[in-house]
Design an enzyme around this catalytic site. Structure first.
Site, PDB file in Angstrom:
ATOM      1  N   TRP A 112      -5.240   0.760  10.404  1.00  0.00           N
ATOM      2  CA  TRP A 112      -5.475   0.811   8.964  1.00  0.00           C
ATOM      3  C   TRP A 112      -5.297  -0.576   8.350  1.00  0.00           C
ATOM      4  CZ3 TRP A 112      -8.079   2.978   5.443  1.00  0.00           C
ATOM      5  CH2 TRP A 112      -7.756   2.838   4.091  1.00  0.00           C
ATOM      6  N   TYR A 172       0.836  -1.202   0.000  1.00  0.00           N
ATOM      7  CA  TYR A 172       0.000   0.000   0.000  1.00  0.00           C
ATOM      8  C   TYR A 172       0.875   1.258   0.000  1.00  0.00           C
ATOM      9  CZ  TYR A 172      -3.309   3.498   1.732  1.00  0.00           C
ATOM     10  OH  TYR A 172      -4.063   4.629   1.898  1.00  0.00           O
ATOM     11  N   GLU A 199     -11.685   5.499   5.254  1.00  0.00           N
ATOM     12  CA  GLU A 199     -11.084   6.298   6.329  1.00  0.00           C
ATOM     13  C   GLU A 199     -12.058   6.419   7.506  1.00  0.00           C
ATOM     14  OE1 GLU A 199      -8.019   7.138   6.650  1.00  0.00           O
ATOM     15  OE2 GLU A 199      -7.277   6.957   4.602  1.00  0.00           O
TER      16      GLU A 199
END
Length: 195
Positions: A59, A29, A51
């Site tokens: 995350w 990522y 988000e």
């Protein structure tokens, strides 16, 4: 020994931001998406939604569930998500592939409706908050802000337009993820990589 919060050399010999150096999912990522300019309604609606779901979680949890989120939320087509009704909410609450949080699910549906009510394209609105002046590249993780005047302004405007789960911290994370700001640390290979 590396300075705390500075870039970390991965097993492949590449210097990365510390958060992107240890887990393969994070490295992928970090290397291919984070900080790369992103446009397009569905792509940005996906990022707003993810988000918001990330709030209070790692995350990595969201990243690993991303494909399931895409399936569950109609590939983040705001027109389709805005039409989700009670049966869809129950389907989502029962889907172990995503984060099953009623408030965040409701927020995603509400935010899809807010996208449709905009008087300008979503990417135009969001990118209007990208900082115009460049600041010094951060050297350590501690140099990276969590909130900026631009993220506060973005959050305020999104809330005014009916969006929820879009506080200034979430908006700044969105800005970082979509390349509105480039917070790759000095010395990170992505800090000098072409876009």
């Amino acid at each position: 020994m590396a300075e705390p919060g500075a870039v970390v050399i991965g097993s492949d010999g590449r210097a990365r931001c510390p958060w992107g150096a240890n887990q393969p999912d994070y490295a992928e990522y970090h290397d291919s998406e984070w900080g790369v300019p992103l446009r397009g309604e569905a792509a940005l609606f996906e990022r707003i939604t993810l988000e918001a779901f990330q709030s209070g979680l790692a995350w990595l949890t969201i990243l690993r569930k991303r494909e399931a989120f895409r399936r569950a939320f109609a590939e983040f087509d705001p027109r389709r998500v805005a039409e989700f009704g009670p049966d869809d909410r129950q389907r989502l609450l029962a889907d172990a592939g995503i984060v099953r949080n009623r408030a965040k699910i409701d927020a995603a549906i509400r935010n899809a409706g807010a996208v449709l009510e905009l008087d300008r394209p979503l990417d135009e609105l969001l990118w209007s908050f990208a900082p115009q002046d460049s600041r010094a590249r951060p050297k350590k993780s501690d140099d990276v802000p969590a909130i900026t005047p631009e993220s506060k302004a973005m959050a305020k405007e999104l809330k005014r337009r009916g969006f929820v789960f879009v506080g200034p911290t979430t908006c700044y994370a969105l800005m970082q993820a979509t390349g509105m700001v480039d917070d790759h640390l000095a010395g990170c290979w992505r800090a000098t990589a072409p876009e």
